[in-house]
Scaffold this active site. Structure first.
Site, short mmCIF file in Angstrom:
data_model
loop_
_atom_site.label_atom_id
_atom_site.label_comp_id
_atom_site.label_asym_id
_atom_site.label_seq_id
_atom_site.Cartn_x
_atom_site.Cartn_y
_atom_site.Cartn_z
N LYS A 113 -6.92 -5.84 -1.37
CA LYS A 113 -8.19 -5.11 -1.46
C LYS A 113 -9.16 -5.81 -2.40
O LYS A 113 -10.37 -5.80 -2.18
CB LYS A 113 -7.97 -3.66 -1.91
CG LYS A 113 -7.35 -2.81 -0.81
CD LYS A 113 -7.60 -1.33 -0.97
CE LYS A 113 -7.05 -0.60 0.26
NZ LYS A 113 -7.16 0.83 0.21
N LYS A 195 -2.54 -5.63 9.40
CA LYS A 195 -2.35 -4.20 9.64
C LYS A 195 -3.58 -3.55 10.26
O LYS A 195 -4.71 -3.90 9.89
CB LYS A 195 -2.06 -3.55 8.27
CG LYS A 195 -1.55 -2.13 8.33
CD LYS A 195 -1.59 -1.48 6.95
CE LYS A 195 -2.97 -0.96 6.62
NZ LYS A 195 -3.02 0.13 5.64
N LYS A 198 -8.32 1.50 8.90
CA LYS A 198 -9.54 2.25 9.23
C LYS A 198 -10.76 1.63 8.57
O LYS A 198 -11.88 1.90 8.95
CB LYS A 198 -9.38 3.72 8.86
CG LYS A 198 -8.99 4.02 7.42
CD LYS A 198 -9.11 5.52 7.17
CE LYS A 198 -7.86 6.16 6.63
NZ LYS A 198 -7.64 5.96 5.20
P1 ATP Z 1 -7.08 1.63 4.57
O1 ATP Z 1 -6.46 0.91 5.72
O2 ATP Z 1 -8.47 2.06 4.80
O3 ATP Z 1 -6.85 0.97 3.27
P2 ATP Z 1 -4.94 3.35 5.01
O4 ATP Z 1 -5.20 3.91 6.35
O5 ATP Z 1 -3.93 2.30 4.82
O6 ATP Z 1 -6.33 2.96 4.42
P3 ATP Z 1 -4.17 5.98 4.09
O7 ATP Z 1 -5.15 6.73 4.86
O8 ATP Z 1 -3.97 6.53 2.75
O9 ATP Z 1 -4.54 4.47 3.94
O10 ATP Z 1 -2.81 5.93 4.87
C1 ATP Z 1 -2.12 7.09 5.16
C2 ATP Z 1 -0.78 6.79 5.74
O11 ATP Z 1 -0.90 6.04 6.95
C3 ATP Z 1 0.13 5.96 4.82
O12 ATP Z 1 1.43 6.49 4.87
C4 ATP Z 1 0.11 4.60 5.44
O13 ATP Z 1 1.31 3.88 5.19
C5 ATP Z 1 -0.02 4.93 6.91
N1 ATP Z 1 -0.63 3.83 7.65
C6 ATP Z 1 -1.87 3.32 7.46
N2 ATP Z 1 -2.12 2.31 8.31
C7 ATP Z 1 -0.99 2.18 9.06
C8 ATP Z 1 -0.62 1.29 10.13
N3 ATP Z 1 -1.45 0.36 10.56
N4 ATP Z 1 0.60 1.43 10.69
C9 ATP Z 1 1.45 2.39 10.25
N5 ATP Z 1 1.17 3.24 9.25
C10 ATP Z 1 -0.04 3.14 8.65
#
Ligand code: ATP
Ligand code: LTN
Length: 331
Positions: A113, A195, A198
């Site tokens: 990040k 990954k 969002k």
């Molecule tokens: P950003 O990608 O914007 O940093 P994020 O989506 O990783 O945010 P959170 O919204 O807090 O962060 O994630 C919520 C949950 O979703 C966490 O348990 C995270 O591990 C899971 N998650 C996020 N992205 C993925 C992915 N691409 N595949 C599987 N699990 C995910």
């Protein structure tokens, strides 16, 4: 009989992707009969990157509505907003004092990040995993369902629990991550090496839980694959492997049976069918989401009740912690 405790959280930092759904929300639902579950909207975490206040407010209610729409039942699970329970920030502070700088320096999410950000980095982004540990430890959580990217943060939470316990005496349950074998790391549709996120600048990289049918179909058609032209599950075809994972998890079919189905068929047909699978999985969620999202009074009643319940639990843990540290109780 006392049920084991599950805690997890999602940041209201934007619209949720199918990565969030498959890696997290979908699993939350499966756990709620067997465990006492706390599912939090972690707004204190979201502000570690700049947020527009009006959007943050609305994203918090979006996440709450999605929690309900995927099937989390507020009669069974406690749904609440992190900033409504001050104990999170308070325990976060205490845990900061037993966390080593070196540990936080090793956190890969922080490194990634901070590479992406053009602005001055804030200290909150650095200490974010400590707040996450506080979230988990406050509820004496046994299990934490998360995607693969959170594994390192969970290790820190375990480490801090053990450190506090050995410094002061047994206080915290040492939590365990629940990470599924399939779907714990859904990849970007445009770059299968990174990954699905969002916050990706390229909106073709992700499918949102609230994307309409056309957008879903278009994004899947544009998903990066390879020039081999064979539907197979292999590390040499990371794009396809990711699409097969999504297909498998959302259709409840094994990867092998899906691969067998596309023997001799091209990527076009596979992608069209995958779009159908995704649309079918998301449509009922989207319908329910719309209902919940417009019912402000209902949402309010859920998060208020949730905060009351969460706060009572969290306050008990915090009181214990303060006492062990040597703070004088007010009453
Ligand atoms: P950003 O990608 O914007 O940093 P994020 O989506 O990783 O945010 P959170 O919204 O807090 O962060 O994630 C919520 C949950 O979703 C966490 O348990 C995270 O591990 C899971 N998650 C996020 N992205 C993925 C992915 N691409 N595949 C599987 N699990 C995910
Ligand atoms: N850091 C997590 C969100 C999060 C969380 C938690 C997950 C904050 N606190 C406690 C599980 C348990 C992320 O997905 N980015």
């Amino acid at each position: 009989m006392n049920k084991k405790i599950v805690f997890s959280g999602v940041q209201p930092s934007g619209s949720l992707t199918i990565g969030n759904y498959i890696g997290a929300l979908k699993n939350f639902v499966e756990l709620q009969d067997e465990y006492e579950c706390y599912y939090c909207i972690v707004d204190l975490h979201a502000v570690t990157v700049p947020q527009i206040p009006k959007d943050l407010r609305s994203h918090s209610l979006d996440v709450l509505s999605l929690y309900l729409a995927v099937g989390i039942d507020p009669q069974k699970s406690t749904l609440f907003i992190q900033s409504h329970v001050p104990a999170h920030a308070e325990l976060g502070w205490i845990l900061n004092t037993i966390t080593y700088m070196g540990q936080l320096n090793r956190m890969t999410q922080f490194k990634e990040k901070s590479k992406k950000s053009d602005e001055n980095l804030n200290a909150g982004l650095f200490t974010y995993p400590v707040l996450m540990a506080a979230d988990i430890l406050l509820y004496q959580s046994d299990f934490v369902p998360v995607g693969e990217d959170q594994k390192q943060h969970l290790e820190l939470a375990r480490d801090l629990a053990e450190r506090f316990n050995s410094r002061y005496s047994d206080t915290f349950v040492v939590p365990e991550p629940l990470i599924k074998e399939f779907g714990a790391r859904i990849m970007s549709l445009q770059d299968p090496e990174s990954k699905m996120s969002k916050s990706d600048r390229d909106e073709n990289a992700f499918i949102l839980m609230l994307d309409n049918k056309d957008a879903i179909r278009r994004k899947i058609r544009r998903a990066v694959t390879d020039s081999l032209g064979i539907v197979a599950y292999s590390d040499q075809q990371p794009g396809l492997k990711n699409l097969l994972n999504i297909y498998s998890v959302l259709s409840d079919k094994s990867v092998d049976s899906i691969v067998a189905n596309y023997d001799g068929k091209g990527y076009g047909e596979f992608k069209d069918d995958l779009a159908d699978v995704v649309i079918q999985a998301l449509s009922p969620i989207q319908e329910r989401y719309k209902e919940y999202r417009q019912d402000k009074a209902f949402l309010e009643s859920i998060y208020r009740e949730g905060a009351d319940k969460a706060e009572a639990f969290a306050a008990k843990t915090l009181r214990k912690v303060y006492k062990k540290i040597g703070f004088i109780p007010r009453i």
